[in-house]
Design a protein around this motif. Structure first.
Motif, PDB file in Angstrom:
ATOM      1  N   PHE A 149       6.320   8.499   2.799  1.00 35.29           N
ATOM      2  CA  PHE A 149       4.875   8.375   3.009  1.00 35.29           C
ATOM      3  C   PHE A 149       4.594   7.476   4.212  1.00 35.29           C
ATOM      4  O   PHE A 149       5.391   6.629   4.607  1.00 35.29           O
ATOM      5  N   GLY A 150       3.408   7.676   4.785  1.00 34.40           N
ATOM      6  CA  GLY A 150       3.041   6.951   5.986  1.00 34.40           C
ATOM      7  C   GLY A 150       2.209   5.712   5.714  1.00 34.40           C
ATOM      8  O   GLY A 150       1.936   5.351   4.565  1.00 34.40           O
ATOM      9  N   PRO A 151       1.761   5.032   6.773  1.00 33.48           N
ATOM     10  CA  PRO A 151       1.002   3.794   6.621  1.00 33.48           C
ATOM     11  C   PRO A 151      -0.288   3.941   5.813  1.00 33.48           C
ATOM     12  O   PRO A 151      -0.609   3.065   5.006  1.00 33.48           O
ATOM     13  N   LEU A 152      -1.034   5.033   5.999  1.00 25.58           N
ATOM     14  CA  LEU A 152      -2.320   5.151   5.315  1.00 25.58           C
ATOM     15  C   LEU A 152      -2.158   5.167   3.804  1.00 25.58           C
ATOM     16  O   LEU A 152      -2.953   4.559   3.072  1.00 25.58           O
ATOM     17  N   LEU A 153      -1.112   5.836   3.312  1.00 22.13           N
ATOM     18  CA  LEU A 153      -0.862   5.830   1.875  1.00 22.13           C
ATOM     19  C   LEU A 153      -0.399   4.457   1.418  1.00 22.13           C
ATOM     20  O   LEU A 153      -0.776   3.996   0.332  1.00 22.13           O
ATOM     21  N   ALA A 154       0.390   3.784   2.230  1.00 21.14           N
ATOM     22  CA  ALA A 154       0.834   2.432   1.879  1.00 21.14           C
ATOM     23  C   ALA A 154      -0.370   1.512   1.704  1.00 21.14           C
ATOM     24  O   ALA A 154      -0.408   0.687   0.774  1.00 21.14           O
ATOM     25  N   TYR A 155      -1.375   1.647   2.571  1.00 19.45           N
ATOM     26  CA  TYR A 155      -2.550   0.794   2.466  1.00 19.45           C
ATOM     27  C   TYR A 155      -3.356   1.072   1.203  1.00 19.45           C
ATOM     28  O   TYR A 155      -4.055   0.191   0.702  1.00 19.45           O
ATOM     29  N   ARG A 156      -3.256   2.298   0.698  1.00 13.27           N
ATOM     30  CA  ARG A 156      -3.967   2.630  -0.550  1.00 13.27           C
ATOM     31  C   ARG A 156      -3.200   2.166  -1.784  1.00 13.27           C
ATOM     32  O   ARG A 156      -3.811   1.815  -2.798  1.00 13.27           O
ATOM     33  N   GLU A 157      -1.877   2.169  -1.713  1.00 15.99           N
ATOM     34  CA  GLU A 157      -1.064   1.929  -2.905  1.00 15.99           C
ATOM     35  C   GLU A 157      -0.592   0.485  -3.073  1.00 15.99           C
ATOM     36  O   GLU A 157      -0.229   0.085  -4.166  1.00 15.99           O
ATOM     37  N   PHE A 158      -0.585  -0.286  -1.993  1.00 18.91           N
ATOM     38  CA  PHE A 158      -0.135  -1.678  -2.074  1.00 18.91           C
ATOM     39  C   PHE A 158      -1.308  -2.618  -1.821  1.00 18.91           C
ATOM     40  O   PHE A 158      -2.391  -2.190  -1.430  1.00 18.91           O
ATOM     41  N   ALA A 159      -1.080  -3.905  -2.043  1.00 14.75           N
ATOM     42  CA  ALA A 159      -2.150  -4.904  -1.953  1.00 14.75           C
ATOM     43  C   ALA A 159      -2.397  -5.295  -0.499  1.00 14.75           C
ATOM     44  O   ALA A 159      -1.822  -6.263   0.009  1.00 14.75           O
ATOM     45  N   PHE A 160      -3.274  -4.551   0.170  1.00 14.83           N
ATOM     46  CA  PHE A 160      -3.598  -4.809   1.566  1.00 14.83           C
ATOM     47  C   PHE A 160      -5.071  -5.140   1.773  1.00 14.83           C
ATOM     48  O   PHE A 160      -5.531  -5.175   2.919  1.00 14.83           O
ATOM     49  N   ASP A 161      -5.812  -5.396   0.716  1.00 14.58           N
ATOM     50  CA  ASP A 161      -7.258  -5.598   0.843  1.00 14.58           C
ATOM     51  C   ASP A 161      -7.610  -6.756   1.776  1.00 14.58           C
ATOM     52  O   ASP A 161      -8.595  -6.692   2.501  1.00 14.58           O
ATOM     53  N   GLU A 162      -6.818  -7.816   1.779  1.00 12.10           N
ATOM     54  CA  GLU A 162      -7.127  -8.988   2.592  1.00 12.10           C
ATOM     55  C   GLU A 162      -6.043  -9.241   3.637  1.00 12.10           C
ATOM     56  O   GLU A 162      -5.864 -10.369   4.094  1.00 12.10           O
ATOM     57  N   VAL A 163      -5.344  -8.197   4.023  1.00 14.49           N
ATOM     58  CA  VAL A 163      -4.238  -8.316   4.974  1.00 14.49           C
ATOM     59  C   VAL A 163      -4.613  -7.613   6.275  1.00 14.49           C
ATOM     60  O   VAL A 163      -5.149  -6.505   6.264  1.00 14.49           O
ATOM     61  N   THR A 164      -4.320  -8.265   7.397  1.00 13.78           N
ATOM     62  CA  THR A 164      -4.458  -7.643   8.711  1.00 13.78           C
ATOM     63  C   THR A 164      -3.088  -7.164   9.169  1.00 13.78           C
ATOM     64  O   THR A 164      -2.103  -7.898   9.069  1.00 13.78           O
ATOM     65  N   VAL A 165      -3.019  -5.936   9.672  1.00 13.64           N
ATOM     66  CA  VAL A 165      -1.771  -5.404  10.235  1.00 13.64           C
ATOM     67  C   VAL A 165      -2.001  -5.128  11.717  1.00 13.64           C
ATOM     68  O   VAL A 165      -2.828  -4.284  12.077  1.00 13.64           O
ATOM     69  N   ASN A 166      -1.293  -5.868  12.553  1.00 16.73           N
ATOM     70  CA  ASN A 166      -1.320  -5.636  13.996  1.00 16.73           C
ATOM     71  C   ASN A 166      -0.103  -4.815  14.402  1.00 16.73           C
ATOM     72  O   ASN A 166       0.866  -4.711  13.648  1.00 16.73           O
ATOM     73  N   GLY A 167      -0.142  -4.253  15.597  1.00 15.24           N
ATOM     74  CA  GLY A 167       0.959  -3.409  16.041  1.00 15.24           C
ATOM     75  C   GLY A 167       1.527  -3.836  17.377  1.00 15.24           C
ATOM     76  O   GLY A 167       0.814  -4.376  18.228  1.00 15.24           O
TER      77      GLY A 167
END
Length: 233
Positions: A149-167
């Protein structure tokens, strides 16, 4: 202008258990598209960036320290901690972190690019990080997700509500399959408030891009300042 230090002070008063202002988690790409020389440039570039004067100044630009950790990722079951959570509260602690990365040995070299799994691993690491006011993951890579699975699914399934992901994109224009890599990072990898992208023009440029990104992430923001562009290359 109201400086971010005042905002941080108010947050600390409301949350006295906070040990640091930022939990910063750096993710290094060791998938099969990264050869041994490129890995050395990546690892050495990170060490040089961490010890650059402007980055050191950014680490200690605020009385509250930064918690730092580093892991490497490739296939869906191939993530390894390089530097576990370290509270960077002194130059000696920052030097320890840089030396730990410098002494590290690549764990895998033959697996594909499972970025969703890598982000899930990062979310689990953040769950056991010191209590900080903010949490950020730096996702570095030279390719798009090609396993699981890709990043978008990871953001839905794991605790990312208050996390910033930079690239940090390692742009390799000679690979036709990666001509859309920057767009992929912009659309699927960047996540959360203030997320931004840095671009390295090949692994030879990795240190410069990482240094710019760390300086931007670590420098306490000035509330009301003009927003910086979302991507720099």
């Amino acid at each position: 202008m109201v400086r971010a230090a005042a905002i941080l002070a108010a947050c600390v008063a409301a949350s006295p258990a906070a040990a640091c202002r930022l939990a910063l988690l750096l993710a290094l790409d060791v998938s099969s598209s990264v050869d041994a020389t490129e890995d050395q440039l990546q690892r050495g570039g990170l060490v040089s960036a961490l010890t650059a004067p402007e980055v050191q100044a950014a680490f200690f630009a605020n009385d509250m320290p930064v918690a730092l950790a580093v892991y490497e990722w490739s296939g869906r079951y191939n993530q390894e901690v390089v530097l576990d959570w370290t509270l960077v509260d002194s130059p000696a602690a920052l030097l320890f972190a840089a030396e730990t990365v410098a002494a590290s040995v690549r764990s895998h070299a033959e697996f594909p690019t499972a970025m969703g799994y890598a982000l899930g691993f990062g979310a689990e690491m953040l769950a056991r990080a010191p209590r900080c006011l903010r949490q950020t993951i730096d996702m570095a890579g030279d390719g798009q997700n090609n396993e699981g699975f890709g990043p978008l699914l990871a953001y839905r399934e794991f605790a990312f509500d208050e996390v910033t992901v930079n690239g940090l994109v390692v742009n390799a224009a000679e690979f036709t399959s990666e001509t859309m890599l920057i767009e992929f990072f912009e659309k699927e990898v960047l996540h959360g408030p203030g997320a931004f992208l840095e671009v390295a023009q090949g692994f030879e440029d990795y240190e410069r891009a990482m240094r710019r990104k760390l300086e931007r992430e670590l420098t306490p923001p000035v509330i009301g300042a003009v927003a910086a562009p979302e991507r720099a290359g």
